[in-house]
Motif scaffolding. Structure first.
Motif, short mmCIF file in Angstrom:
data_model
loop_
_atom_site.label_atom_id
_atom_site.label_comp_id
_atom_site.label_asym_id
_atom_site.label_seq_id
_atom_site.Cartn_x
_atom_site.Cartn_y
_atom_site.Cartn_z
N PRO A 155 -10.60 -1.76 -4.54
CA PRO A 155 -11.92 -0.78 -4.29
C PRO A 155 -11.45 0.73 -4.38
N HIS A 156 -10.29 1.13 -3.69
CA HIS A 156 -9.69 2.17 -3.40
C HIS A 156 -9.48 3.10 -4.89
N GLY A 157 -8.53 2.26 -5.44
CA GLY A 157 -8.34 2.75 -6.73
C GLY A 157 -9.56 2.86 -7.70
N GLU A 211 -3.30 4.22 -7.34
CA GLU A 211 -3.80 3.09 -7.14
C GLU A 211 -3.01 2.69 -5.86
N THR A 212 -3.79 2.97 -4.64
CA THR A 212 -3.14 3.03 -3.41
C THR A 212 -2.82 1.64 -2.71
N ALA A 213 -3.48 0.47 -3.03
CA ALA A 213 -3.31 -0.78 -2.60
C ALA A 213 -3.28 -1.92 -3.47
N HIS A 214 -2.76 -2.88 -3.35
CA HIS A 214 -2.77 -3.99 -4.30
C HIS A 214 -4.26 -4.65 -4.08
N GLY A 274 -6.33 -1.61 10.07
CA GLY A 274 -5.64 -2.69 9.02
C GLY A 274 -4.25 -2.03 8.32
N ASP A 275 -4.58 -1.43 7.57
CA ASP A 275 -3.25 -0.79 6.63
C ASP A 275 -2.35 -0.06 7.37
N THR A 276 -2.80 1.12 8.23
CA THR A 276 -1.79 1.85 8.73
C THR A 276 -0.72 1.09 9.45
N VAL A 299 -7.04 11.20 -6.64
CA VAL A 299 -6.50 10.81 -5.28
C VAL A 299 -7.62 10.35 -4.59
N PRO A 300 -7.69 9.04 -4.40
CA PRO A 300 -8.61 8.18 -3.56
C PRO A 300 -8.42 8.69 -2.06
N SER A 301 -9.42 9.29 -1.40
CA SER A 301 -8.96 10.17 -0.37
C SER A 301 -9.67 9.89 0.93
N GLY A 302 -9.04 9.73 2.01
CA GLY A 302 -9.57 9.38 3.52
C GLY A 302 -9.31 10.39 4.36
N ASN A 303 -8.16 10.30 4.97
CA ASN A 303 -7.66 11.61 5.64
C ASN A 303 -7.03 12.63 5.05
N PHE A 304 -6.86 12.70 3.77
CA PHE A 304 -6.45 13.66 2.87
C PHE A 304 -4.77 13.99 2.94
N GLY A 305 -4.06 13.12 3.79
CA GLY A 305 -2.80 13.17 3.85
C GLY A 305 -2.03 13.11 2.45
N ASN A 306 -2.36 12.21 1.64
CA ASN A 306 -1.87 11.92 0.31
C ASN A 306 -2.15 12.91 -0.85
N ILE A 307 -3.44 13.45 -0.78
CA ILE A 307 -3.80 14.65 -1.82
C ILE A 307 -2.91 15.68 -1.36
N ASN A 311 -12.59 0.64 2.43
CA ASN A 311 -12.48 1.10 4.00
C ASN A 311 -11.49 1.95 4.53
N ALA A 312 -10.36 2.03 3.67
CA ALA A 312 -9.37 2.92 4.37
C ALA A 312 -9.68 4.27 3.94
N MET A 313 -10.90 4.62 3.10
CA MET A 313 -11.27 5.90 3.24
C MET A 313 -12.48 6.11 3.85
N ALA A 339 0.74 -1.22 0.11
CA ALA A 339 0.09 -0.01 0.10
C ALA A 339 0.96 1.21 -0.04
N PHE A 340 0.25 2.44 -0.37
CA PHE A 340 1.14 3.56 -0.61
C PHE A 340 1.75 4.07 0.71
N LYS A 341 1.08 3.50 2.01
CA LYS A 341 1.65 4.19 3.01
C LYS A 341 2.78 3.63 3.40
N ASP A 342 3.38 2.67 2.69
CA ASP A 342 4.91 2.26 2.89
C ASP A 342 5.87 3.24 2.51
C1 LIG Z 1 -4.88 5.36 3.80
C2 LIG Z 1 -5.57 4.85 2.58
C3 LIG Z 1 -6.34 5.68 1.82
C4 LIG Z 1 -6.62 7.18 2.26
O1 LIG Z 1 -5.26 8.11 2.26
P1 LIG Z 1 -5.17 9.28 2.95
O2 LIG Z 1 -3.78 10.04 2.78
O3 LIG Z 1 -5.92 9.25 4.42
O4 LIG Z 1 -6.18 10.30 2.28
C5 LIG Z 1 -6.63 5.35 0.42
N1 LIG Z 1 -6.32 4.08 -0.07
C6 LIG Z 1 -5.86 3.17 0.73
C7 LIG Z 1 -5.62 1.83 0.12
C8 LIG Z 1 -5.33 3.53 2.05
O5 LIG Z 1 -4.62 2.54 2.65
#
Ligand SMILES: *Cc1c(COP(=O)(O)O)cnc(C)c1O
Length: 434
Positions: free
Chosen positions: A359-361, A382-385, A138-140, A250-258, A304-306, A105-108
């Motif tokens: 699902p996020h991508g 594409e934030t996760a496999h 899960g992912d974090t 950008v698939p966004s949840g907490n908006f750190g990525n975007i 669900n990560a979003m 996942a992109f959090k790496d």
């Molecule tokens: C964390 C996560 C997101 C959301 O990223 P933010 O930086 O919180 O917006 C999107 N997709 C995946 C797969 C994630 O793990």
């Protein structure tokens, strides 16, 4: 370079203090005091540069005043030790595959960089022990645990809700041992998060141990994500696309990525515009439409990560644009899709293009399919496999997905956890005993 709080009621701090503290004392988020535009020739060279070279050059602009050049280059290259290819899905739409790292996942990217930077700050402080607390659904937890594994002077405590993360996710942070402890909490994700929050506010704990967080409010986690925005643009231009017509979604949840992407644009990266893709948790989308920010409890979705009801980095977006709704909507548009639409998109993309979205991508891919203008090239992150969501994806598409070797290898380890009730006293006593 100094870091200031978005609330602006406390003095600016050094990079080291911003990273170790996480949150500013006035509960604001740290921002770099200034944003430097990259030199013109950098953008000319960009299309032929490698990811480690781009990352090193951007890192030296961001962190070069605070970390000596050789160490910074070494830790950046070491953090970015996996490919981030731009893959063409169909005419005009590309996938930036951010899932080739250790936990897929992109959090790496952010977790690996932050761990190495903390290790650097600890180099002269052999007695200092920094304790990273992270609550995860899960992912974090997996990205942070793997990013920090074996880093001197750092211990990681991952809190997760018992029975509520998938076996693959659980294996990614419970089988590591070494400086990573997994705490299995009898409760929900919200209980885990509440325990972590309370720990940061507890005087006894903070007097006796140094605590920090590793979520996307930490500048060392969110800023390095900028590296791959430059690299994505570079690859798209190298493939012959119009440099001035590139749209990033950008698939966004907490908006750190975007947020990292928005700062990259401020540093001169000629991204034409951004799309923030939301699932049913469309708080940001509603803000774009109405100018009103109304956080509300999140609802569960297949992306669900979003599932975030009050995005923690929203204040950074406001800060970057001086709280000006007009300026924000000039750079960023939004979209929101239901689980049904996300599933439909995964299925039809696979049938029409052969590309398996997660699902996020899929949320972001659909936004590009519906929202690109003539002449524009779209890149979605594409934030996760997809194998991380194997059951969901297979049920939707009816097509099996193989689990990549590095994901499967986690499943072979022995699970080591500490069981705790969702009770602060028990958690505190446990930490004090470590
Ligand atoms: C964390 C996560 C997101 C959301 O990223 P933010 O930086 O919180 O917006 C999107 N997709 C995946 C797969 C994630 O793990």
């Amino acid at each position: 370079m100094k870091y200031r709080s978005t609330k602006g009621t406390v003095p600016e701090v050094s990079l080291e203090e911003a990273v170790v503290k996480g949150l500013a004392p006035d509960r604001g988020l740290y921002m770099p005091e200034r944003i430097t535009v990259m030199p013109e020739d950098f953008f000319d060279r960009l299309p032929s540069m490698s990811l480690p070279d781009i990352a090193s050059e951007v890192a030296s602009v961001l962190f070069g005043e605070d970390v000596d050049a050789d160490s910074l280059k070494a830790l950046t290259v070491d953090a970015m030790n996996f490919p981030i290819p731009l893959v063409k899905v169909k005419e005009g739409i590309y996938s930036l595959e951010l899932f080739h790292g250790p936990t897929l996942a992109f959090k790496d990217v952010g977790a690996r960089f932050m761990a190495r930077l903390l290790g650097y700050f600890n180099r002269d402080n052999k007695d200092r022990m920094v304790n990273v607390l992270v609550a995860t659904s899960g992912d974090t937890g997996s990205a942070v645990a793997n990013g920090f594994l074996g880093v001197d002077g750092v211990r990681v405590f991952v809190l997760y809700p018992k029975g509520k993360v998938s076996p693959i996710q659980e294996a990614q942070f419970t089988t590591l041992g070494s400086n990573v402890s997994a705490l299995e909490i009898e409760g929900t994700f919200d209980d885990c998060q509440a325990l972590v929050k309370q720990a940061f506010l507890d005087k006894d704990l903070n007097d006796s141990m140094m605590l920090t967080s590793a979520n996307s409010i930490n500048v060392a986690r969110f800023l390095p994500q900028m590296f791959y925005y430059f690299y994505a643009w570079a690859q798209a231009v190298a493939a012959g696309n119009d440099p001035d017509n590139i749209v990033m979604c950008v698939p966004s949840g907490n908006f750190g990525n975007i947020c990292a992407g928005l700062i990259a644009k401020r540093m001169g990266l000629p991204v034409k515009r951004f799309i923030a893709a939301n699932n049913a948790n469309d708080i940001f989308y509603q803000y774009l439409v109405s100018g009103q920010y109304n956080p509300r409890p999140s609802v569960q979705t297949i992306a669900n990560a979003m599932d975030v009801g009050d995005p923690s980095n929203f204040v950074r977006v406001l800060d970057l644009y001086g709280d000006d709704h007009k300026r924000i909507t000039a750079d960023i548009s939004g979209c929101t899709y239901s689980d049904m639409q996300i599933a439909e998109t995964m299925k039809s993309a696979l049938e029409k293009t052969g590309y398996q979205l997660d699902p996020h991508g899929a949320v972001a891919y659909r936004a590009l399919e519906e929202g690109l203008h003539t002449g524009e090239t779209g890149i979605f992150l594409e934030t996760a496999h997809p194998a991380k969501f194997k059951e969901t994806v297979e049920t939707i598409t009816g097509v099996g997905i193989a689990i990549p070797e590095r994901l499967r290898s986690f499943m072979l380890g022995t699970k080591q956890t500490v069981g705790l009730p969702a009770d602060f006293k028990a958690f505190k006593n446990y930490l004090l005993s470590c």
